[in-house]
Scaffold this active site. Structure first.
Site, PDB file in Angstrom:
ATOM      1  N   ASP A  13       0.816  -1.224   0.000  1.00 39.89           N
ATOM      2  CA  ASP A  13       0.000   0.000   0.000  1.00 39.89           C
ATOM      3  C   ASP A  13       0.844   1.266   0.000  1.00 39.89           C
ATOM      4  OD1 ASP A  13      -2.251  -1.687   0.238  1.00 39.89           O
ATOM      5  OD2 ASP A  13      -1.992  -1.747   2.411  1.00 39.89           O
ATOM      6  N   LYS A  16       2.237   2.252  -5.088  1.00 43.45           N
ATOM      7  CA  LYS A  16       2.925   1.768  -6.304  1.00 43.45           C
ATOM      8  C   LYS A  16       2.076   1.919  -7.552  1.00 43.45           C
ATOM      9  CE  LYS A  16       3.233  -2.297  -4.432  1.00 43.45           C
ATOM     10  NZ  LYS A  16       2.805  -2.130  -3.035  1.00 43.45           N
ATOM     11  N   GLY A  40      -4.131  -4.356  -4.322  1.00 43.57           N
ATOM     12  CA  GLY A  40      -5.089  -3.330  -4.720  1.00 43.57           C
ATOM     13  C   GLY A  40      -4.334  -2.070  -5.069  1.00 43.57           C
ATOM     14  N   HIS A  41      -4.288  -1.752  -6.345  1.00 46.55           N
ATOM     15  CA  HIS A  41      -3.576  -0.559  -6.778  1.00 46.55           C
ATOM     16  C   HIS A  41      -4.592   0.492  -7.229  1.00 46.55           C
ATOM     17  CE1 HIS A  41       0.243  -3.100  -7.688  1.00 46.55           C
ATOM     18  NE2 HIS A  41       0.022  -2.922  -6.410  1.00 46.55           N
ATOM     19  N   GLN A 223       2.015  -6.100  -3.023  1.00 49.21           N
ATOM     20  CA  GLN A 223       2.319  -6.152  -1.591  1.00 49.21           C
ATOM     21  C   GLN A 223       3.616  -5.357  -1.341  1.00 49.21           C
ATOM     22  OE1 GLN A 223       1.425  -9.559  -3.013  1.00 49.21           O
ATOM     23  NE2 GLN A 223      -0.588  -8.709  -2.718  1.00 49.21           N
TER      24      GLN A 223
HETATM   25  P1  IMP Z   1      -2.739 -12.838   1.876  1.00 55.46           P
HETATM   26  O1  IMP Z   1      -1.836 -12.242   0.846  1.00 55.46           O
HETATM   27  O2  IMP Z   1      -4.192 -12.631   1.574  1.00 55.46           O
HETATM   28  O3  IMP Z   1      -2.408 -14.270   2.174  1.00 55.46           O
HETATM   29  O4  IMP Z   1      -2.504 -12.047   3.268  1.00 55.46           O
HETATM   30  C1  IMP Z   1      -1.277 -12.143   3.978  1.00 55.46           C
HETATM   31  C2  IMP Z   1      -0.905 -10.804   4.599  1.00 55.46           C
HETATM   32  O5  IMP Z   1      -0.547  -9.903   3.542  1.00 55.46           O
HETATM   33  C3  IMP Z   1      -2.029 -10.114   5.363  1.00 55.46           C
HETATM   34  O6  IMP Z   1      -1.458  -9.396   6.450  1.00 55.46           O
HETATM   35  C4  IMP Z   1      -2.601  -9.135   4.358  1.00 55.46           C
HETATM   36  O7  IMP Z   1      -3.236  -8.046   4.981  1.00 55.46           O
HETATM   37  C5  IMP Z   1      -1.337  -8.709   3.626  1.00 55.46           C
HETATM   38  N1  IMP Z   1      -1.571  -8.234   2.253  1.00 55.46           N
HETATM   39  C6  IMP Z   1      -1.850  -8.975   1.159  1.00 55.46           C
HETATM   40  N2  IMP Z   1      -1.983  -8.199   0.077  1.00 55.46           N
HETATM   41  C7  IMP Z   1      -1.751  -6.940   0.481  1.00 55.46           C
HETATM   42  C8  IMP Z   1      -1.696  -5.680  -0.211  1.00 55.46           C
HETATM   43  O8  IMP Z   1      -1.862  -5.568  -1.419  1.00 55.46           O
HETATM   44  N3  IMP Z   1      -1.411  -4.598   0.569  1.00 55.46           N
HETATM   45  C9  IMP Z   1      -1.167  -4.699   1.892  1.00 55.46           C
HETATM   46  N4  IMP Z   1      -1.199  -5.847   2.568  1.00 55.46           N
HETATM   47  C10 IMP Z   1      -1.487  -6.953   1.873  1.00 55.46           C
END
Ligand code: IMP
Length: 433
Positions: A13, A16, A40-41, A223
């Site tokens: 977040d 990017k 989520g971009h 991420q």
């Molecule tokens: P998962 O990717 O759904 O397995 O989640 C694993 C961890 O990564 C959790 O803490 C999510 O909140 C975090 N996470 C996954 N995708 C994002 C993103 O795009 N931005 C911020 N945190 C993320």
């Protein structure tokens, strides 16, 4: 023109999407290399807001080749919804998008398994996005997953039955109350495959071909480094290689084809989900940053935890990724503060350390050591030159560059494409030429 990796230097977040969208004008192709629709971009173009989850932000520039690489996991339903949504907004996605035949497919039972795992009694929840990302990567590594090439091929039903039998056993063992209709999923996925098939190709071949022709590729991380499966705050991480190395394994482009690596970091820091967060601010001030920065997840809507720029963390992610340049986003969110805390070291078990601990216990035991820098209490949104920023803001940025050991090549101070300055003479400026 260079081949560039742009990725998150914190917990995701970092902004990017906006940066990749801005830079993509200069590139022939933009490729995603890991993650899935957990990302989520958000990109604002004039009055219009685009939230991209699986599709690289480059797709918003007509003519740019958008690529979903082999390191990504794809939920076909989510992909098609995203494609249709963008088409309704006038984006010709199907003309621009290619999907790797080696990427893996997410099925509804991956989400069910994630729910079981996250909700299990006595189990510390990761706070995942509940998109089935982790269980899909588990199947990939366990060598029983289904790849795009097989999903769009005629023997899909056979492979699916083997995987479904496996999941059926787990569902029975856990006395699942949610009914999983494996047959219905198969029929639905056969339809998805028909629509997705024309977009599928050998994207490693496509990307390497473009590079051989002297064309440039932008690799878009999802991420952030602190969520990387190896280098993040394990186990509170995502299940893919979000760090720069993932760009090569996740697209099939060799490391010697990469010319530059750029980290994106907020002027402060946020995280969603559970896990250690040394510089987190749990006071009213943290709440204020959340309000001013509109820090709510673009995929799940969850409030983001907020804290202060963390120097040891940035030094760590700079080392892991080999950042050539840093882009600082959301500087304007700090505009009204009288004083800005910056975490400059960690105190762990009574000792001051500057490195990132690996153990979860040590991570959670960190007491942040703060220095406080004067704020500027002046509006900076949209200021287009470094020397036009208030002196205290310039000093703040200088402090971050000196302490992290990485140049600041760009500063973003507003949601719009044009509210981003590229610092003249920076390495970043050269990489974008
Ligand atoms: P998962 O990717 O759904 O397995 O989640 C694993 C961890 O990564 C959790 O803490 C999510 O909140 C975090 N996470 C996954 N995708 C994002 C993103 O795009 N931005 C911020 N945190 C993320």
């Amino acid at each position: 023109m260079s081949n560039l990796i742009v990725l998150g230097a914190q917990w995701g977040d970092e902004g990017k999407g906006k940066i990749v969208d801005l830079f993509s004008e200069k590139f022939h192709a933009v490729a995603r290399y890991q993650g899935g629709h957990n990302a989520g971009h958000t990109v604002y173009i004039g009055e219009r807001k685009f939230v991209l989850k699986l599709i690289p932000s480059g797709v918003l520039r007509p003519g740019v080749q958008a690529v979903i690489g082999n390191g990504v996991v794809i939920d076909p339903k989510a992909l098609l919804e995203e494609i249709h949504g963008l088409e309704e907004m006038g984006v010709d996605v199907k003309a621009q998008l290619k999907i790797s035949n080696r990427a893996h497919i997410i099925f509804p039972f991956h989400r069910t398994l994630e729910k079981i795992s996250e909700g299990r009694e006595g189990h510390v929840a990761i706070g995942t996005t509940s998109r089935g990302i982790g269980p899909c990567y588990e199947d990939k590594v366990a060598r029983r997953g289904i790849r795009v090439a097989d999903f769009v091929d005629s023997d899909f039903a056979q492979l699916y039955r083997a995987l479904a039998e496996d999941k059926q056993l787990i569902a029975t063992a856990f006395k699942l109350t949610d009914r999983v209709d494996f047959k219905e999923i198969l029929e639905q996925y056969k339809q998805f495959a028909i629509e997705i098939r024309p977009l599928v190709c050998d994207t490693q071949h496509l990307l390497n071909g473009l590079i051989r022709e002297g064309k440039s590729v932008l690799f878009e991380g999802a991420q952030g480094t602190m969520l990387d499966i190896d280098f993040g705050t394990y186990p509170f991480v995502t299940s893919s290689s979000a760090a720069a190395g993932g760009a090569c394994t996740g697209t099939g482009v060799a490391p010697n084809k990469i010319d530059g690596i750029v980290g994106v970091s907020k002027a402060y820091i946020t995280r969603v989900g559970a896990g250690p967060f040394p510089s987190e601010d749990l006071t009213e001030l943290g709440e204020e940053i959340r309000r001013r920065g509109n820090e709510f997840g673009s995929v799940t809507g969850r409030p983001r935890r907020c804290g202060w720029f963390d120097v040891p963390l940035l030094r760590y992610t700079a080392e892991v990724n080999g950042f050539d340049s840093l882009i600082i986003t959301k500087l304007d969110v700090l505009d009204e503060l009288k004083e800005i805390p910056v975490c400059v070291a960690y105190e762990v078990d009574g000792k001051v350390v500057h490195e990132m601990p690996a153990s979860t216990r040590r991570m959670e035991a960190i007491k942040p050591v703060f220095e406080r820098l004067p704020g500027w209490q002046t509006k900076t949104q949209g200021v287009a030159q470094m020397d036009k920023l208030p002196k205290a803001a310039q000093n703040y940025l200088k402090f971050l560059a000196e302490r992290t050991g990485v140049e600041i090549g760009s500063v973003s101070n507003g949601p719009e494409r044009n509210e981003t300055m590229i610092i003249p003479g920076s390495k970043l400026e050269k990489l974008l030429q």
